[in-house]
Design a protein around this motif. Structure first.
Motif, short mmCIF file in Angstrom:
data_model
loop_
_atom_site.label_atom_id
_atom_site.label_comp_id
_atom_site.label_asym_id
_atom_site.label_seq_id
_atom_site.Cartn_x
_atom_site.Cartn_y
_atom_site.Cartn_z
N VAL A 185 4.43 -0.51 -4.17
CA VAL A 185 5.89 -1.05 -4.19
C VAL A 185 5.78 -2.48 -4.01
CG1 VAL A 185 8.04 -0.71 -3.26
CG2 VAL A 185 6.62 1.10 -3.28
N TYR A 186 4.90 -3.13 -3.13
CA TYR A 186 4.81 -4.43 -3.06
C TYR A 186 4.59 -5.29 -4.28
CZ TYR A 186 3.54 -9.11 -0.93
OH TYR A 186 3.40 -10.38 -0.45
N ASP A 187 3.69 -4.77 -5.07
CA ASP A 187 3.25 -5.27 -6.45
C ASP A 187 4.35 -5.40 -7.28
OD1 ASP A 187 0.97 -6.06 -5.45
OD2 ASP A 187 -0.22 -5.28 -7.29
N LYS A 188 5.22 -4.18 -7.21
CA LYS A 188 6.56 -4.14 -8.08
C LYS A 188 7.17 -4.95 -7.78
CE LYS A 188 5.20 0.68 -9.17
NZ LYS A 188 5.48 2.03 -8.60
N LEU A 189 7.42 -5.41 -6.36
CA LEU A 189 8.62 -6.62 -6.05
C LEU A 189 8.04 -7.72 -6.68
CD1 LEU A 189 10.88 -7.49 -3.99
CD2 LEU A 189 9.11 -7.82 -2.40
N LYS A 193 5.67 12.31 -9.73
CA LYS A 193 4.58 13.09 -9.38
C LYS A 193 3.25 12.61 -8.82
CE LYS A 193 6.42 17.26 -10.86
NZ LYS A 193 6.51 18.50 -10.00
N ALA A 194 2.80 11.31 -9.36
CA ALA A 194 1.72 10.90 -8.81
C ALA A 194 1.62 9.96 -7.90
CB ALA A 194 1.01 9.95 -10.24
N SER A 195 3.03 9.31 -7.56
CA SER A 195 3.02 8.22 -6.54
C SER A 195 3.60 8.59 -5.33
CB SER A 195 3.82 6.91 -7.13
OG SER A 195 5.05 7.42 -7.72
N CYS A 196 4.44 9.70 -5.41
CA CYS A 196 5.16 10.40 -4.19
C CYS A 196 4.26 11.34 -3.42
CB CYS A 196 6.62 10.85 -4.65
SG CYS A 196 7.75 9.58 -4.59
N VAL A 197 3.42 11.88 -4.00
CA VAL A 197 2.97 12.99 -3.53
C VAL A 197 1.56 12.34 -2.36
CG1 VAL A 197 1.31 15.03 -3.61
CG2 VAL A 197 3.07 14.83 -5.38
N GLY A 198 1.69 13.15 -1.11
CA GLY A 198 0.99 12.72 -0.12
C GLY A 198 1.16 11.59 0.74
N ILE A 199 2.38 10.88 0.48
CA ILE A 199 2.80 9.94 1.27
C ILE A 199 3.69 10.41 2.33
CG2 ILE A 199 2.49 8.17 -0.39
CD1 ILE A 199 5.41 7.87 -0.81
N PRO A 200 4.19 9.65 3.75
CA PRO A 200 5.35 10.27 4.44
C PRO A 200 6.65 10.00 3.83
CG PRO A 200 3.87 8.32 5.33
CD PRO A 200 3.37 8.53 3.91
N LEU A 201 7.29 11.20 4.25
CA LEU A 201 8.61 11.07 3.89
C LEU A 201 9.45 10.06 3.87
CD1 LEU A 201 10.73 13.36 2.78
CD2 LEU A 201 11.38 13.77 4.89
N GLY A 214 0.63 -1.27 0.01
CA GLY A 214 -0.06 0.01 0.04
C GLY A 214 0.63 1.21 -0.09
N VAL A 215 1.90 1.22 -0.40
CA VAL A 215 3.00 2.31 -0.29
C VAL A 215 3.17 2.50 -1.54
CG1 VAL A 215 5.36 2.92 0.21
CG2 VAL A 215 4.05 1.66 1.65
N GLY A 216 3.15 4.33 -2.17
CA GLY A 216 3.41 4.85 -3.33
C GLY A 216 2.75 4.00 -4.31
N VAL A 217 1.24 4.27 -4.05
CA VAL A 217 0.49 3.60 -5.33
C VAL A 217 0.29 4.43 -6.49
CG1 VAL A 217 -1.92 2.82 -5.76
CG2 VAL A 217 -1.05 2.46 -3.37
N LEU A 218 0.40 3.73 -7.64
CA LEU A 218 0.40 4.28 -8.91
C LEU A 218 -1.06 3.59 -9.42
CD1 LEU A 218 1.72 6.10 -11.19
CD2 LEU A 218 2.82 4.08 -11.87
N THR A 219 -1.89 4.50 -9.87
CA THR A 219 -3.12 3.93 -10.31
C THR A 219 -2.88 3.52 -11.66
OG1 THR A 219 -3.92 6.23 -10.68
CG2 THR A 219 -4.50 4.97 -8.65
N LYS A 220 -3.55 2.50 -12.27
CA LYS A 220 -3.87 2.24 -13.67
C LYS A 220 -4.27 3.57 -14.45
CE LYS A 220 -5.52 -0.94 -17.06
NZ LYS A 220 -6.65 -2.00 -17.31
N GLU A 221 -4.74 4.17 -14.01
CA GLU A 221 -5.12 5.69 -14.74
C GLU A 221 -3.75 6.44 -14.93
OE1 GLU A 221 -8.17 7.91 -12.99
OE2 GLU A 221 -8.86 8.59 -14.76
N ASP A 222 -3.11 6.91 -13.64
CA ASP A 222 -2.02 7.72 -13.85
C ASP A 222 -0.73 6.74 -14.54
OD1 ASP A 222 -2.81 9.61 -12.38
OD2 ASP A 222 -2.51 8.64 -10.42
N ALA A 223 -0.77 5.41 -14.53
CA ALA A 223 0.28 4.91 -15.34
C ALA A 223 -0.12 4.92 -16.77
CB ALA A 223 0.10 3.25 -14.93
#
Lengths: 139, 409
Positions: free
Chosen positions: B249-253, B333-341, B198-207
């Motif tokens: 990120v988990y799915d990318k792994l 720009k899509a995946s990093c904004v809004g998550i903790p540092l 659930g970290v750094g989610v890039l949705t299908k639309e954004d991708a």
């Protein structure tokens, strides 16, 4: 100085500077500290800050944009510091010899260099050999 | 809450390459991210115009040391596309073998660095231990650990030695077994799971909007793979494309670990074929006719695109390179904004960015042929000097009278 050299021979701390390389030498440097070659048994360790470094491992041709930063890093390192150029790029530019974005013909035109380890990329054994030879020059 | 700017780079212990990130945070939350590239620019496209076609292959190999067979692969595809040159069947298998070996070690490298970034150094050391035999296999097959120099126009440069097959099979079996173990560990380990899920989610639309490709897109549910969609050598093997729906990120792994296992299967298909398929490994190409061609290849990070225009001589007239990270990096720009540092770094690393590949920009020159540089202090001082010259007071104002008055006294 002799006392310092005696100490430094036992534990060399290296800092990795990537000056526009192709990543290959960088990856081979990481290979050195992982189980395959494990140079920590010689007391050689990769550190995160240039302020702690005894040796700078510089890879790649030095581009115009990064050249001032390399000089700055060299000035920040505590002296005496040894500079090792890894890969053929630092020696003469390799395939990028005619590149328009090359700051100097070789690395020693930018900062003083103590040793070069040529190869594209040099094998990890060659890198260990180069650093050990550098240690041999310390009296 | 007040905003704060965190500069990261260009020489940061966690960045292998020189890169500069400008992260704006509000408390713990990332609100904006900008990056500055261009530290690694070496001018390949211009140098390539001065080299012959065969020399260009060695040049583009040195664009990136990690995907060092993907660029030559796409380059020879582009040159062969000009004249529709066919390559022998054995050469196809050799190309696939080298490409998949490279994919295994590149994905393992990502697993290592991802482990390092989340402070799980055991994973780093383990994965690197499994990567080492792959490099040794590459050295046995091609003669070098990284830059293989196997691709030629019309085939490959070096034949595969069939007596190496018994040495390769056990290594592949080992990698497959260890990857199953790693997948199990990722599933069971509560720390790894909670850091990545659930970290750094890039949705299908954004991708789709950011034109992501490669494992980054496939982890977000976009079903693209050049190996299957536009095969140039891969039609001789079966390729299974791995797609996962979530985009974190988990799915990318998961995608990368499963792709390593899939690559092992593809290499085994090649090894089986080598015993049957004999014959030449290269079709001699005398000259390249005028025209233009494009070449695509699925690099470990996504789609590599090469464009070559020829004027009938032995050199390319124009050589354009577009690397996968070029379109993957803006997804920050899509995946990093809004998550903790604390999660930002692993999200930055999750697309497996390769800046050496990406930096194909050119320098800007002004009308007098002088280089335009981003030295803001220098520019600012020059502007002050210019204004000082221009703004010489024409007539004396009231305030100048004070100085005259004090002087006369």
């Amino acid at each position: 100085m002799a006392f310092y050299n005696k100490i430094i021979k036992k534990s060399i701390w290296v800092f990795h500077v990537s000056a526009s390389p192709c990543n290959n030498c960088d990856i081979e440097i990481l290979d050195l500290i992982t189980p395959g070659y494990d140079i920590e048994r010689f007391g050689i360790k990769l550190v995160g800050s240039v302020r702690h470094a005894d040796v700078l491992l510089v890879t790649g041709i030095v581009s115009h944009k990064i050249a001032p930063r390399i000089k700055q890093l060299y000035e920040q390192a505590p002296k005496p510091v040894f500079v090792v150029g890894i890969g053929t790029c630092t020696v003469g530019g390799a395939t990028f010899k005619q590149s328009y974005n090359k700051a100097g013909a070789s690395l020693d035109k930018i900062i003083p260099v103590n040793a070069f380890i040529p190869g594209c990329p040099p094998k990890p054994e060659a890198m260990i050999d180069g650093i050990v030879k550098l240690l041999g020059t310390l009296k | 809450m007040s905003k704060c700017r965190i500069p990261l780079g260009p020489f940061h212990p966690l960045l292998e390459e020189a890169e500069f990130f400008n992260i704006k945070v509000e408390g713990e939350k990332v609100v904006d991210i900008e990056m500055e590239t261009g530290w690694m620019h070496r001018g390949h496209e211009k140098i390539s115009e001065t080299k012959t076609f065969t020399q260009s292959i060695f040049l583009v190999e040195r664009i990136c040391g990690i995907c060092s067979t993907s660029h030559p692969f796409a380059c020879v595809n582009a040159i062969e596309d000009i004249d529709n040159i066919e390559i022998p069947e054995r050469a196809k298998y050799i190309r696939v073998l080298i490409g998949e070996l490279e994919r295994i070690h590149s994905h393992l490298l990502w697993v290592c660095l991802a482990g390092h970034f989340i402070g799980y150094d055991t994973l780093w050391m383990w994965a690197w231990k499994y990567r080492e035999p792959i490099l040794q296999l590459s050295e046995m097959i091609t003669g070098n650990r990284n830059h293989y120099a196997m691709m030629r126009v019309g085939g490959v440069g070096r034949d595969f030695d069939n007596s190496l097959i018994p040495k390769i099979i056990p290594v592949l079996d080992m990698i497959e077994k260890k990857m199953v173990m790693l997948a199990g560990a990722a599933n069971d380990d509560p720390v790894l799971r909670s850091r990545l899920k659930g970290v750094g989610v890039l949705t299908k639309e954004d991708a789709i909007n950011y034109c992501a490709n490669g494992p980054t897109a496939r982890a977000s549910g976009v079903d693209i793979d050049v190996r299957r969609d536009d095969p140039t050598a891969y039609e001789v093997v079966d390729v299974k494309v791995i797609v996962t729906p979530n985009g974190d990120v988990y799915d990318k792994l998961v995608v990368r670990v499963l792709e390593i296992i899939e690559s092992c299967h593809i290499i085994k298909q090649c090894l089986k074929a080598f015993e049957k398929v004999q014959g030449p490994i290269i079709n001699k190409v005398k000259e390249i006719s005028p025209g233009e061609g494009i070449g695509r290849y699925e690099a470990p990070r996504g789609e590599v695109f090469h464009y070559i225009r020829s004027d009938g001589s032995n050199r390319p007239l124009r050589h354009k390179v577009r690397a996968p990270s070029f379109s993957n990096i803006p997804t920050y720009k899509a995946s990093c904004v809004g998550i903790p540092l604390a999660d930002a770094l692993i999200t930055l690393a999750s697309v497996d960015p390769c800046y050496c590949c990406t930096e194909r920009s050119i320098k800007a020159f002004d009308i007098n042929g002088k280089k335009i540089e981003h030295n803001l202090l220098h520019l600012s001082r020059k502007k002050t000097e210019r204004l000082q010259r221009e703004l010489i007071p024409k007539e004396k104002s009231l305030i100048d009278g004070i100085f005259d008055l004090s002087l006369s006294r």
